[in-house]
Each structure stands twice: as structure tokens, then as C-alpha cells.
Design a protein around this motif. Structure first.
Motif, PDB file in Angstrom:
ATOM      1  N   ILE A   1     -29.988  27.513  45.935  1.00  0.00           N
ATOM      2  CA  ILE A   1     -31.144  27.291  46.826  1.00  0.00           C
ATOM      3  C   ILE A   1     -31.317  27.546  48.060  1.00  0.00           C
ATOM      4  CG2 ILE A   1     -33.186  25.825  47.047  1.00  0.00           C
ATOM      5  CD1 ILE A   1     -32.113  26.245  44.157  1.00  0.00           C
ATOM      6  N   THR A   2     -32.032  28.278  48.697  1.00  0.00           N
ATOM      7  CA  THR A   2     -31.718  28.935  49.993  1.00  0.00           C
ATOM      8  C   THR A   2     -32.407  27.738  50.966  1.00  0.00           C
ATOM      9  OG1 THR A   2     -33.893  29.854  50.242  1.00  0.00           O
ATOM     10  CG2 THR A   2     -32.146  31.093  49.527  1.00  0.00           C
ATOM     11  N   HIS A   3     -31.662  27.774  52.362  1.00  0.00           N
ATOM     12  CA  HIS A   3     -32.168  26.774  53.181  1.00  0.00           C
ATOM     13  C   HIS A   3     -33.602  26.882  53.725  1.00  0.00           C
ATOM     14  CE1 HIS A   3     -27.941  27.836  55.273  1.00  0.00           C
ATOM     15  NE2 HIS A   3     -27.914  26.824  54.347  1.00  0.00           N
ATOM     16  N   ARG A   4     -34.129  28.044  53.626  1.00  0.00           N
ATOM     17  CA  ARG A   4     -35.669  28.229  53.873  1.00  0.00           C
ATOM     18  C   ARG A   4     -36.478  27.483  52.509  1.00  0.00           C
ATOM     19  NH1 ARG A   4     -38.905  31.665  56.800  1.00  0.00           N
ATOM     20  NH2 ARG A   4     -36.946  32.894  57.252  1.00  0.00           N
ATOM     21  N   GLN A   5     -36.037  27.552  51.316  1.00  0.00           N
ATOM     22  CA  GLN A   5     -36.641  26.810  50.219  1.00  0.00           C
ATOM     23  C   GLN A   5     -36.762  25.523  50.460  1.00  0.00           C
ATOM     24  OE1 GLN A   5     -34.188  29.057  47.189  1.00  0.00           O
ATOM     25  NE2 GLN A   5     -36.127  30.118  46.422  1.00  0.00           N
ATOM     26  N   ILE A   6     -35.540  25.024  50.675  1.00  0.00           N
ATOM     27  CA  ILE A   6     -35.370  23.649  50.956  1.00  0.00           C
ATOM     28  C   ILE A   6     -36.113  23.090  51.969  1.00  0.00           C
ATOM     29  CG2 ILE A   6     -33.794  21.634  51.338  1.00  0.00           C
ATOM     30  CD1 ILE A   6     -31.467  23.487  50.016  1.00  0.00           C
ATOM     31  N   MET A   7     -36.007  23.740  53.107  1.00  0.00           N
ATOM     32  CA  MET A   7     -36.782  23.249  54.467  1.00  0.00           C
ATOM     33  C   MET A   7     -38.271  23.404  53.995  1.00  0.00           C
ATOM     34  SD  MET A   7     -34.583  24.606  57.522  1.00  0.00           S
ATOM     35  CE  MET A   7     -34.473  26.216  57.164  1.00  0.00           C
ATOM     36  N   ALA A   8     -38.883  24.142  53.413  1.00  0.00           N
ATOM     37  CA  ALA A   8     -40.286  24.247  53.076  1.00  0.00           C
ATOM     38  C   ALA A   8     -40.673  23.219  52.196  1.00  0.00           C
ATOM     39  CB  ALA A   8     -40.608  25.600  52.494  1.00  0.00           C
ATOM     40  N   HIS A   9     -39.984  22.665  51.319  1.00  0.00           N
ATOM     41  CA  HIS A   9     -40.086  21.578  50.590  1.00  0.00           C
ATOM     42  C   HIS A   9     -40.030  20.371  51.132  1.00  0.00           C
ATOM     43  CE1 HIS A   9     -40.332  19.114  46.876  1.00  0.00           C
ATOM     44  NE2 HIS A   9     -39.246  18.514  47.103  1.00  0.00           N
ATOM     45  N   VAL A  10     -38.978  20.012  52.175  1.00  0.00           N
ATOM     46  CA  VAL A  10     -38.807  18.835  53.045  1.00  0.00           C
ATOM     47  C   VAL A  10     -39.700  18.525  53.943  1.00  0.00           C
ATOM     48  CG1 VAL A  10     -37.017  17.322  54.016  1.00  0.00           C
ATOM     49  CG2 VAL A  10     -36.163  18.814  52.057  1.00  0.00           C
ATOM     50  N   TRP A  11     -39.970  19.583  54.696  1.00  0.00           N
ATOM     51  CA  TRP A  11     -40.936  19.520  55.837  1.00  0.00           C
ATOM     52  C   TRP A  11     -41.971  20.565  55.664  1.00  0.00           C
ATOM     53  CZ3 TRP A  11     -35.307  20.096  56.589  1.00  0.00           C
ATOM     54  CH2 TRP A  11     -34.824  19.055  57.038  1.00  0.00           C
ATOM     55  N   PRO A  12     -43.015  20.202  54.694  1.00  0.00           N
ATOM     56  CA  PRO A  12     -43.941  21.368  54.387  1.00  0.00           C
ATOM     57  C   PRO A  12     -45.208  21.375  55.578  1.00  0.00           C
ATOM     58  CG  PRO A  12     -44.376  19.322  53.236  1.00  0.00           C
ATOM     59  CD  PRO A  12     -42.892  18.977  53.764  1.00  0.00           C
ATOM     60  N   LYS A  13     -45.234  20.360  56.385  1.00  0.00           N
ATOM     61  CA  LYS A  13     -46.430  20.367  57.629  1.00  0.00           C
ATOM     62  C   LYS A  13     -45.672  20.836  58.772  1.00  0.00           C
ATOM     63  CE  LYS A  13     -48.157  15.940  55.778  1.00  0.00           C
ATOM     64  NZ  LYS A  13     -48.384  14.651  55.961  1.00  0.00           N
ATOM     65  N   GLU A  14     -44.608  21.307  58.844  1.00  0.00           N
ATOM     66  CA  GLU A  14     -43.935  22.002  59.948  1.00  0.00           C
ATOM     67  C   GLU A  14     -43.976  23.575  59.901  1.00  0.00           C
ATOM     68  OE1 GLU A  14     -40.339  20.181  61.611  1.00  0.00           O
ATOM     69  OE2 GLU A  14     -40.842  18.074  60.922  1.00  0.00           O
ATOM     70  N   HIS A  15     -44.331  23.979  60.920  1.00  0.00           N
ATOM     71  CA  HIS A  15     -44.426  25.675  61.049  1.00  0.00           C
ATOM     72  C   HIS A  15     -43.142  26.216  61.530  1.00  0.00           C
ATOM     73  CE1 HIS A  15     -48.867  25.542  60.660  1.00  0.00           C
ATOM     74  NE2 HIS A  15     -48.859  24.751  62.093  1.00  0.00           N
ATOM     75  N   GLU A  16     -42.106  25.287  62.121  1.00  0.00           N
ATOM     76  CA  GLU A  16     -40.896  25.707  62.615  1.00  0.00           C
ATOM     77  C   GLU A  16     -39.841  25.006  62.125  1.00  0.00           C
ATOM     78  OE1 GLU A  16     -38.261  26.826  66.476  1.00  0.00           O
ATOM     79  OE2 GLU A  16     -40.423  26.375  66.652  1.00  0.00           O
TER      80      GLU A  16
END
Length: 233
Positions: free
Chosen positions: A174-189
Motif C-alpha cells: 500500500i503506497t505512502h500516498r494511499q495510506i496518507m489520504a486515508h489517515v489525513w483526508p482533510k489535509e491538502h498536503e
């Protein structure tokens, strides 16, 4: 700590919303409200609910128009909860992408049962497992609990969100980007350093030897993998 599933309640009648929210809260769900279509689409983006309960009689837009929008814009499981009981209305909602249809007035126990089924289907629809055991760690995705050596493991909501992403598809990177989009969905960066810190904390809690991890493996520069031994190994 158990992270709660989020359910979005979309209904323009305040007393119905209060009833549903109270029912969900007593059942340990995180209930989020929307009184119209505009608020519903906003909540979908900011809250990333696991399940949405949609009334079709909204003041600013017909609920049937929202069904494909909700399915296209999010992975949310959608249950229509409406007083419209005509067969053609039900068929239309299901054909447009709704996952289930519950007619008002409804029994609150039945509503909770439909939500539980929706959550199970959400986890398994892409081939994920409801629960799995790796080494001496058992991860229950439906209950959102983790047990190591027979003892509950306390995880923060973000730690659990990372582990959930990996456990949904064991042995898959699971890529860094996929995980981060799930964990921090409200953040743009997003910053991968935050994710690495969470993984270090997770390993301290679930790995027997965090310096030599056997459960969460790092795929250098790409992401992480939850390692599940293949049969016979």
C-alpha cells in the motif's frame, strides 16, 4: 482505544436526524449530520464516512440525483432511508448505485442491522478480510480492535487507521500516498515523515522486536506491506 465507524445521516427533518443520530451514537458509531444535498456533499469530502443514510426528499435537490454523485465521489456505502415506498422508486435508487433501501417508518434495530451489513460488505467487497491473525496479533476490522498475545492493544485513531489500510489487503504493498489520504483526508498536503512516525509507534506496540519487524514491512520509497505468511510456510 477503539476507533468508531463514521455514519453520515442526510435528512432534512430534524426530529428524524435526532432519532437516527441518537440510535447510532448509542451503538458506538460516530454520527455526522447533513440537512440538505449541499451539506451532504461537503460532509462527504471532509468526514469520509464509512456509510451514508440518505433521505430522498431533500429541500435543495432530489435525493435520487445524489445517489450517483455520492457513489462517484466517495467509497461510501449508501443506504437510502426514505418514505417513498413505491417499487419503481426503490428500483431507481438501486439501479443508480444505492447499496440498500430502507422504508420509513423503520425499526431502529433493523436500521442498525442494515448498517452492520453495510460495513461487512464494505470491508469484503474488494477481497478484504473481516479479521486476520499475523504472528500473535489479531486485527478485527469490523470491531476495529487489535489483540496481541491475548491482550488488547491500545492504538490511537490514526495508528489504527494506518493498520486498517494495511490489513484490508494483507501481503499487498500500500503506497505512502494511499495510506496518507486515508489517515489525513482533510489535509491538502501530506508529509511522509508523519506516516513514518506512526508506523514506528505501531511497531512498538504490535511487533515482538520493533527493530526487526515481521508484521509491517517497509517497501523502500514506495509504502508498507502487512506480511501474512503463505500457507505451508
Amino acid at each position: 482505544m477503539k476507533a468508531r465507524h463514521t455514519v453520515l445521516v442526510i435528512d432534512d427533518e430534524p426530529h428524524i436526524r435526532r432519532l437516527i443520530v441518537a440510535t447510532l451514537t448509542r451503538a458506538d458509531y460516530n454520527a455526522v449530520e447533513a440537512a440538505n444535498a449541499r451539506e451532504a456533499l461537503d460532509r462527504l469530502r471532509t468526514e469520509r464516512p464509512d456509510v451514508a443514510l440518505l433521505d430522498l426528499g431533500l429541500p435543495d435537490r432530489d435525493g435520487l440525483e445524489l445517489v450517483p454523485l455520492i457513489k462517484q465521489q466517495s467509497g461510501t456505502t449508501l443506504i437510502v432511508v426514505s418514505a417513498r415506498d413505491a417499487t419503481d422508486e426503490k428500483v431507481a435508487a438501486l439501479d443508480l448505485g444505492a447499496d440498500d433501501y430502507l422504508t420509513k417508518p423503520f425499526d431502529t434495530d433493523e436500521l442498525l442491522a442494515r448498517v452492520r451489513v453495510a460495513l461487512r460488505n464494505r470491508i469484503t467487497r474488494d477481497g478484504g478480510e473481516l479479521a486476520l491473525t499475523v504472528e500473535d496479533v489479531t486485527i478485527d476490522l469490523l470491531a476495529r480492535t487489535v489483540v496481541k498475545g491475548g491482550k488488547p492493544v491500545h492504538l490511537t485513531p490514526k495508528e489504527l487507521a494506518v493498520l486498517e489500510q494495511l490489513a484490508r489487503f494483507p501481503s499487498r504493498v500500500i503506497t505512502h500516498r494511499q495510506i496518507m489520504a486515508h489517515v489525513w483526508p482533510k489535509e491538502h498536503e501530506h508529509h511522509v515523515e508523519y506516516l513514518r512516525a506512526l508506523v514506528r509507534s505501531l511497531r512498538q506496540k504490535i511487533e515482538t522486536d520493533p527493530q526487526r519487524p515481521r508484521i509491517i514491512n517497509n517497501e523502500l520509497g514506495i509504502g508498507y506491506r502487512l506480511c501474512v505468511p503463505s500457507e505451508g510456510t
